[in-house]
Design a protein around this motif. Structure first.
Motif, PDB file in Angstrom:
ATOM      1  N   SER A  46       5.114  -2.658   2.327  1.00 52.18           N
ATOM      2  CA  SER A  46       6.161  -1.638   2.267  1.00 52.18           C
ATOM      3  C   SER A  46       5.598  -0.223   2.171  1.00 52.18           C
ATOM      4  O   SER A  46       6.132   0.711   2.780  1.00 52.18           O
ATOM      5  CB  SER A  46       7.101  -1.911   1.083  1.00 52.18           C
ATOM      6  OG  SER A  46       6.379  -1.926  -0.132  1.00 52.18           O
ATOM      7  N   GLU A  47       4.532  -0.049   1.413  1.00 50.64           N
ATOM      8  CA  GLU A  47       3.932   1.284   1.303  1.00 50.64           C
ATOM      9  C   GLU A  47       3.308   1.728   2.614  1.00 50.64           C
ATOM     10  O   GLU A  47       3.401   2.905   2.999  1.00 50.64           O
ATOM     11  CB  GLU A  47       2.879   1.300   0.185  1.00 50.64           C
ATOM     12  CG  GLU A  47       3.458   1.365  -1.217  1.00 50.64           C
ATOM     13  CD  GLU A  47       4.344   2.590  -1.404  1.00 50.64           C
ATOM     14  OE1 GLU A  47       3.923   3.711  -1.023  1.00 50.64           O
ATOM     15  OE2 GLU A  47       5.474   2.442  -1.916  1.00 50.64           O
ATOM     16  N   GLN A  48       2.672   0.799   3.307  1.00 47.38           N
ATOM     17  CA  GLN A  48       2.073   1.122   4.601  1.00 47.38           C
ATOM     18  C   GLN A  48       3.153   1.454   5.638  1.00 47.38           C
ATOM     19  O   GLN A  48       2.978   2.359   6.458  1.00 47.38           O
ATOM     20  CB  GLN A  48       1.211  -0.050   5.085  1.00 47.38           C
ATOM     21  CG  GLN A  48      -0.056  -0.257   4.267  1.00 47.38           C
ATOM     22  CD  GLN A  48      -0.767  -1.558   4.624  1.00 47.38           C
ATOM     23  OE1 GLN A  48      -0.122  -2.586   4.877  1.00 47.38           O
ATOM     24  NE2 GLN A  48      -2.092  -1.520   4.627  1.00 47.38           N
ATOM     25  N   ILE A  49       4.261   0.715   5.582  1.00 50.52           N
ATOM     26  CA  ILE A  49       5.370   1.000   6.495  1.00 50.52           C
ATOM     27  C   ILE A  49       5.936   2.391   6.215  1.00 50.52           C
ATOM     28  O   ILE A  49       6.188   3.171   7.148  1.00 50.52           O
ATOM     29  CB  ILE A  49       6.478  -0.070   6.360  1.00 50.52           C
ATOM     30  CG1 ILE A  49       5.988  -1.404   6.960  1.00 50.52           C
ATOM     31  CG2 ILE A  49       7.760   0.392   7.046  1.00 50.52           C
ATOM     32  CD1 ILE A  49       6.956  -2.547   6.756  1.00 50.52           C
ATOM     33  N   LYS A  50       6.123   2.716   4.936  1.00 43.36           N
ATOM     34  CA  LYS A  50       6.643   4.032   4.570  1.00 43.36           C
ATOM     35  C   LYS A  50       5.726   5.143   5.074  1.00 43.36           C
ATOM     36  O   LYS A  50       6.192   6.149   5.653  1.00 43.36           O
ATOM     37  CB  LYS A  50       6.797   4.129   3.054  1.00 43.36           C
ATOM     38  CG  LYS A  50       7.369   5.459   2.581  1.00 43.36           C
ATOM     39  CD  LYS A  50       7.539   5.464   1.061  1.00 43.36           C
ATOM     40  CE  LYS A  50       8.117   6.797   0.596  1.00 43.36           C
ATOM     41  NZ  LYS A  50       8.298   6.826  -0.883  1.00 43.36           N
ATOM     42  N   LYS A  51       4.430   4.958   4.901  1.00 43.02           N
ATOM     43  CA  LYS A  51       3.466   5.958   5.361  1.00 43.02           C
ATOM     44  C   LYS A  51       3.547   6.122   6.871  1.00 43.02           C
ATOM     45  O   LYS A  51       3.559   7.247   7.388  1.00 43.02           O
ATOM     46  CB  LYS A  51       2.055   5.546   4.947  1.00 43.02           C
ATOM     47  CG  LYS A  51       0.981   6.528   5.400  1.00 43.02           C
ATOM     48  CD  LYS A  51      -0.415   6.053   4.999  1.00 43.02           C
ATOM     49  CE  LYS A  51      -1.484   7.022   5.516  1.00 43.02           C
ATOM     50  NZ  LYS A  51      -2.857   6.550   5.181  1.00 43.02           N
TER      51      LYS A  51
END
Length: 352
Positions: free
Chosen positions: A123-128
């Protein structure tokens, strides 16, 4: 690289068969912006949708980024990749559409994140990644709004961000600017050029507007009734169109095409043997003082009726409509001299 060899597609309807694409062969090199232009029903959308198998052709070979998508085996049988295998291939092929195809009940963030859900990113990588894309398409302040709150140009920017979310090598554009106003169209075309430059993205763009081809493309194919009737680099096609349909497309965005109606209304005096000519100046010839030179050298008078200069692929292409007066032999010699100086000359007197 995209290679199409002898692609054909027939739609079988109750009213009869429609040959949508007929034996088309094209090569799109890496990093090109390749335009395909044609009127409605020419087969351009069908052809482009064959590249990612949204439409399965009936015959022909398609290779994208070194992967054979369709092929003919040694026994002459037509084959294509399965839907399962195409999932991997399609990660390298983004696509944008005329009507955006956004998820109306999802925010801009969620629309762009949608293809990333199956990419293996957390999820953090997607947000970035989503905010990287929002920055790239200049919509960082629109992450939490819904498509209904966006202009047409903004919707297409979201669609572009979604299409390139998985870092494809190829972007297919199916009439992506047709539903936009002129300002939004220019903005989207500039964005596509920027993505091509920054990301090395290969773009295949279909349109019915020659102004779009002139603005963004490096090469163009002209389609009519399912076939490619003319192909080449954009400058050469504009400078010396060979087919009637190509000439019509070019004339549709040039004020010089109105010369016949001007003549019929009596605004042009062609008495005493005067000739109405169109001069097309190619590249370096645009800057030469040829009009004044031929007036002095051949004792002819030239009156400029209309003039236009376009910049195509960073080179100038100039056109002038002139009334030329003088002795017939002098006029003929002047025109031959112009042709020797990289200028195309056309006698429009009879067309008037």
């Amino acid at each position: 690289m995209i290679e199409l060899k002898n692609i054909s597609k027939v739609y079988q309807l109750k009213s009869g068969n429609i040959d949508a694409v007929k034996g088309v062969s094209l090569t799109v090199n890496d990093g090109e912006i390749y335009g395909i232009i044609g009127y409605s029903g020419a087969g351009k959308s069908t052809l482009v949708r064959c590249i990612n198998l949204l439409e399965v052709p009936d015959s022909g070979d398609i290779t994208v980024n070194g992967t054979k998508i369709t092929w003919t085996d040694s026994e002459g049988r037509f084959n294509h990749l399965s839907n399962h295998d195409m999932k991997t291939v399609r990660k390298g092929i983004g696509m944008i559409f005329q009507h955006f195809n956004l998820l109306d009940r999802s925010t801009v963030f969620d629309n762009i994140a949608y293809p990333l859900k199956y990419s293996g990113l957390n999820s953090e990588q997607i947000k970035k990644r989503v905010f990287e894309l929002l920055n790239l398409v200049d919509l960082t302040d629109k992450a939490d709004v819904y498509p209904a709150q966006l202009s047409g140009g903004q919707k297409q920017r979201v669609a572009i961000a979604r299409a390139i979310a998985n870092n494809p090598q190829v972007l297919l554009s199916d009439e992506a600017t047709s539903a936009l106003d002129p300002d939004a169209t220019e903005s989207i075309l500039n964005l596509l050029k920027e993505l091509n430059r920054k990301l090395g993205l290969t773009i295949v763009l279909i349109t019915h507007e020659m102004s779009v081809i002139k603005s963004i493309c490096t090469k163009v194919a002209v389609m009519e009734k399912g076939s490619v009737v003319e192909e080449g680099d954009v400058y050469s096609i504009f400078a010396e169109p060979a087919q009637v349909i190509t000439k019509k497309f070019i004339a549709s965005q040039s004020s010089l095409s109105k010369i016949s109606s001007i003549g019929k209304k009596g605004f042009i005096d062609l008495s005493d043997g005067a000739r109405l000519i169109k001069l097309r100046f190619l590249k370096n010839a645009v800057g030469d003082a040829l009009i004044s030179e031929i007036s002095r050298r051949f004792n002819v008078n030239l009156n400029i009726v209309l003039a236009n200069v376009d910049i195509i692929q960073d080179f100038p292409l100039g056109e002038i409509i002139d009334v030329i007066k003088g002795e017939p032999d002098n006029i003929a010699q002047a025109i031959e001299f112009l042709k020797s100086q990289n200028v195309k000359a056309y006698d429009l007197t009879e067309e008037k």
